[in-house]
Design a protein around this motif. Structure first.
Motif, short mmCIF file in Angstrom:
data_model
loop_
_atom_site.label_atom_id
_atom_site.label_comp_id
_atom_site.label_asym_id
_atom_site.label_seq_id
_atom_site.Cartn_x
_atom_site.Cartn_y
_atom_site.Cartn_z
N ALA A 331 0.81 -1.21 0.00
CA ALA A 331 0.00 0.00 0.00
C ALA A 331 0.84 1.27 0.00
CB ALA A 331 -0.94 -0.01 1.21
N ARG A 332 1.95 1.28 0.71
CA ARG A 332 2.74 2.51 0.78
C ARG A 332 3.40 2.83 -0.55
NH1 ARG A 332 7.02 3.34 5.10
NH2 ARG A 332 7.34 1.07 5.11
N GLU A 333 3.69 1.81 -1.36
CA GLU A 333 4.28 2.05 -2.67
C GLU A 333 3.23 2.44 -3.70
OE1 GLU A 333 8.11 -0.40 -3.50
OE2 GLU A 333 6.55 -1.83 -2.91
N GLY A 334 1.99 2.05 -3.47
CA GLY A 334 0.92 2.31 -4.42
C GLY A 334 0.08 3.49 -4.04
N VAL A 335 -1.08 3.21 -3.43
CA VAL A 335 -2.03 4.28 -3.12
C VAL A 335 -1.42 5.31 -2.16
CG1 VAL A 335 -3.11 2.96 -1.23
CG2 VAL A 335 -4.40 4.75 -2.42
N GLY A 336 -0.58 4.87 -1.24
CA GLY A 336 0.04 5.82 -0.32
C GLY A 336 0.93 6.81 -1.04
N GLN A 337 1.73 6.32 -1.98
CA GLN A 337 2.62 7.19 -2.75
C GLN A 337 1.83 8.14 -3.65
OE1 GLN A 337 5.79 8.41 -2.42
NE2 GLN A 337 6.66 6.35 -2.60
N ALA A 338 0.76 7.63 -4.26
CA ALA A 338 -0.05 8.46 -5.14
C ALA A 338 -0.75 9.57 -4.38
CB ALA A 338 -1.08 7.58 -5.86
N SER A 339 -1.30 9.26 -3.22
CA SER A 339 -1.97 10.28 -2.41
C SER A 339 -1.00 11.33 -1.92
CB SER A 339 -2.68 9.61 -1.23
OG SER A 339 -3.65 8.68 -1.67
N ALA A 340 0.19 10.90 -1.54
CA ALA A 340 1.20 11.85 -1.08
C ALA A 340 1.64 12.78 -2.21
CB ALA A 340 2.40 11.10 -0.51
N PHE A 341 1.72 12.25 -3.43
CA PHE A 341 2.07 13.09 -4.58
C PHE A 341 1.05 14.20 -4.76
CE2 PHE A 341 1.39 14.05 -9.09
CZ PHE A 341 2.65 14.53 -9.45
N LEU A 342 -0.22 13.87 -4.70
CA LEU A 342 -1.27 14.88 -4.87
C LEU A 342 -1.21 15.94 -3.77
CD1 LEU A 342 -4.27 12.65 -5.94
CD2 LEU A 342 -3.01 14.26 -7.37
N SER A 343 -0.83 15.54 -2.58
CA SER A 343 -0.75 16.52 -1.48
C SER A 343 0.41 17.49 -1.68
CB SER A 343 -0.60 15.79 -0.14
OG SER A 343 0.67 15.18 -0.02
N ARG A 344 1.44 17.09 -2.43
CA ARG A 344 2.60 17.94 -2.68
C ARG A 344 2.46 18.77 -3.95
NH1 ARG A 344 5.11 13.02 -1.96
NH2 ARG A 344 5.97 13.03 -4.10
N HIS A 345 1.59 18.34 -4.86
CA HIS A 345 1.50 18.98 -6.18
C HIS A 345 0.05 19.34 -6.47
CE1 HIS A 345 5.69 18.01 -7.23
NE2 HIS A 345 5.49 16.90 -6.57
N SER A 346 -0.33 20.54 -6.07
CA SER A 346 -1.73 20.96 -6.20
C SER A 346 -2.15 21.21 -7.65
CB SER A 346 -1.96 22.22 -5.36
OG SER A 346 -1.10 23.27 -5.80
N SER A 347 -1.19 21.30 -8.57
CA SER A 347 -1.53 21.54 -9.98
C SER A 347 -1.94 20.26 -10.70
CB SER A 347 -0.35 22.18 -10.71
OG SER A 347 0.79 21.32 -10.69
N PHE A 348 -1.91 19.13 -10.01
CA PHE A 348 -2.32 17.85 -10.60
C PHE A 348 -3.61 17.36 -9.95
CE2 PHE A 348 2.08 17.93 -11.83
CZ PHE A 348 2.14 17.23 -13.03
N ILE A 349 -4.42 16.69 -10.75
CA ILE A 349 -5.62 16.04 -10.22
C ILE A 349 -5.60 14.58 -10.67
CG2 ILE A 349 -7.03 18.12 -10.13
CD1 ILE A 349 -8.38 17.14 -12.74
N ALA A 350 -6.12 13.71 -9.83
CA ALA A 350 -6.20 12.30 -10.19
C ALA A 350 -7.39 12.08 -11.11
CB ALA A 350 -6.37 11.44 -8.93
N THR A 351 -7.17 11.34 -12.19
CA THR A 351 -8.24 10.99 -13.12
C THR A 351 -8.21 9.48 -13.35
OG1 THR A 351 -6.81 11.41 -15.03
CG2 THR A 351 -8.21 13.22 -14.27
N ASP A 352 -9.32 8.96 -13.84
CA ASP A 352 -9.41 7.52 -14.05
C ASP A 352 -8.47 7.08 -15.17
OD1 ASP A 352 -10.83 4.96 -13.41
OD2 ASP A 352 -11.30 5.10 -15.54
N THR A 353 -7.88 5.91 -15.02
CA THR A 353 -6.97 5.39 -16.03
C THR A 353 -7.68 4.97 -17.30
OG1 THR A 353 -7.15 3.14 -15.17
CG2 THR A 353 -5.39 4.54 -14.26
N GLY A 354 -8.98 4.78 -17.21
CA GLY A 354 -9.72 4.30 -18.37
C GLY A 354 -9.66 2.79 -18.56
N LEU A 355 -9.00 2.10 -17.63
CA LEU A 355 -8.90 0.65 -17.71
C LEU A 355 -10.15 0.01 -17.12
CD1 LEU A 355 -5.22 0.00 -16.57
CD2 LEU A 355 -6.09 -0.01 -18.92
N ALA A 356 -10.65 -1.01 -17.81
CA ALA A 356 -11.75 -1.79 -17.23
C ALA A 356 -11.21 -2.80 -16.23
CB ALA A 356 -12.52 -2.50 -18.34
N ALA A 357 -9.92 -3.08 -16.31
CA ALA A 357 -9.30 -4.08 -15.44
C ALA A 357 -8.86 -3.46 -14.13
CB ALA A 357 -8.10 -4.69 -16.15
#
Length: 385
Positions: A331-357
């Motif tokens: 979890a810390r390498e995946g969702v934890g790292q992604a959430s921390a990135f968003l907290s440091r970079h306010s100019s980015f927003i998370a969007t869906d990957t478009g993957l059905a998988a």
């Protein structure tokens, strides 16, 4: 070789594997191959049998065993009978290595999505997946060329072969029409949505497997593959030539990567960060990876992931996208790292990957061997405003 002699050979190999895992040396496959190079007397059946013993012992133990003898005693105690050329008989009170799937210290790090019921799949034998070079061939044409193949269920580029298949001497491989690539890795390239005319940077390209997939999907894109490892990056040009792909390589000088990337600042439509990680999503291919990982190494990897993401952010143009991926189920390498990135970079927003998988995991998606049948990956996409 007698069955006991095969066990003794496996013990000798496992001693080397254990030492290599401790000292960050070569992988088990290379050690097995090297062992038999100096033992020409061993026939093909013996080599296959010993290799199977070695990897059965590796898969059996989540923790690194004390010795090859302990590792083999856990799976073949009946062959420790003192036979000539075999291991010495079992001593009173002697026990084999304990069985397990996930190292005890690492269990709490696993994503909650990886339930105990699917953890056995982390060590299942993986199939051999090929990615069709869609810039030059169709999947239908390649399925007809590879006997016993079938279409992968999730990637439109993939062909699945039996695990023991050899493709390196196949005419389609030599012609650059297919590459060996797990279906999960193919899905990472699909999540990037590459398009002709874009500038695409594969920031941690390694030997360039995903850069090749991106170039095949968008032959009109400018694809740049960068890495700090000269040996690994040097493998890409001949692969690109074989595939007919135009990929520029950029060797970066650690720890001064930012200097080498300066000319790309704010110009990339897509930056892929396939970051160095624990490799916990690839244990079915590299089960001794469990023996290599330690708490201090995991902390270094997490720090590296954070640093690479921060290097990538200023390279993305407004309206561009950054795709983050790790072959990890932690979890810390995946969702934890992604959430921390968003907290440091306010100019980015998370969007869906478009993957059905994959299953939703916070701002990203998680692929697992037990749920998707792929190697394990976390994938997230961030759009720059």
């Amino acid at each position: 070789m007698t069955p006991s002699a095969r066990v003794q050979a496996a013990i000798e190999i496992l001693d080397q594997v254990i030492a290599s895992a401790r000292d960050d040396g070569p992988p088990a496959d290379a050690i097995v191959a090297g062992y038999f190079k100096t033992r020409r007397y061993a026939g093909s059946k013996d080599r296959r049998a010993v290799r199977e013993l070695v990897f059965s012992a590796i898969r059996h133990s989540a923790e690194r065993p004390d010795s090859g003898r302990a590792a083999m005693l856990a799976i073949a105690p009946e062959l420790f009978d003192g036979s000539p050329h075999g291991p010495a008989a079992v001593r009173e009170g002697e026990t084999g290595a304990k069985s397990g799937i996930v190292p005890h210290w690492l269990a709490a790090e696993l994503s909650p999505l990886v339930q105990a019921s699917e953890q056995r799949a982390l060590l299942d034998r993986a199939p051999l997946d090929l990615r069709v070079n869609v810039a030059r061939a169709s999947r239908e044409a390649m399925l007809a060329q590879f006997e016993g193949s079938q279409a992968t269920p999730l990637s439109p580029w993939g062909i699945r072969m039996p695990a023991d298949s050899r493709v390196s001497d196949h005419a389609a491989f030599a012609a650059g029409l297919v590459e060996v690539q797990d279906e999960g890795s193919q899905l990472i390239a699909l999540a990037c949505w590459p398009a002709d005319g874009e500038r695409i940077l594969d920031l941690c390209a390694g030997a360039g497997g995903k850069a090749l997939a991106l170039a095949a999907a968008a032959p009109g894109a400018e694809v740049i593959a960068s890495d700090t490892n000269l040996r690994r990056l040097g493998n890409l040009p001949p692969r690109a030539d074989r595939a007919g792909a135009r990929i520029a390589t950029l060797l970066l000088d650690a720890p001064r990567e930012a200097e080498g990337l300066r000319d790309l600042a704010g110009t990339c439509d897509l930056v892929l960060v396939d970051a160095p990680c624990s490799g916990s999503g690839t244990w079915r291919r590299n089960p001794e990876g469990r023996w290599r990982l330690a708490p201090e190494r995991l902390e270094r990897l997490i720090a590296t992931q954070r640093r690479v993401l921060d290097l990538a952010a200023p390279l993305v143009r407004p309206g561009g996208r950054l795709v983050y991926a790790v072959c990890s189920l932690l979890a810390r390498e995946g969702v934890g790292q992604a959430s921390a990135f968003l907290s440091r970079h306010s100019s980015f927003i998370a969007t869906d990957t478009g993957l059905a998988a994959g299953r939703l995991d916070g701002v990203g998606r998680l692929l697992t061997p037990g749920h998707e049948g792929t190697d394990g990956f976390f994938i997230a996409r961030f759009d720059a405003s």
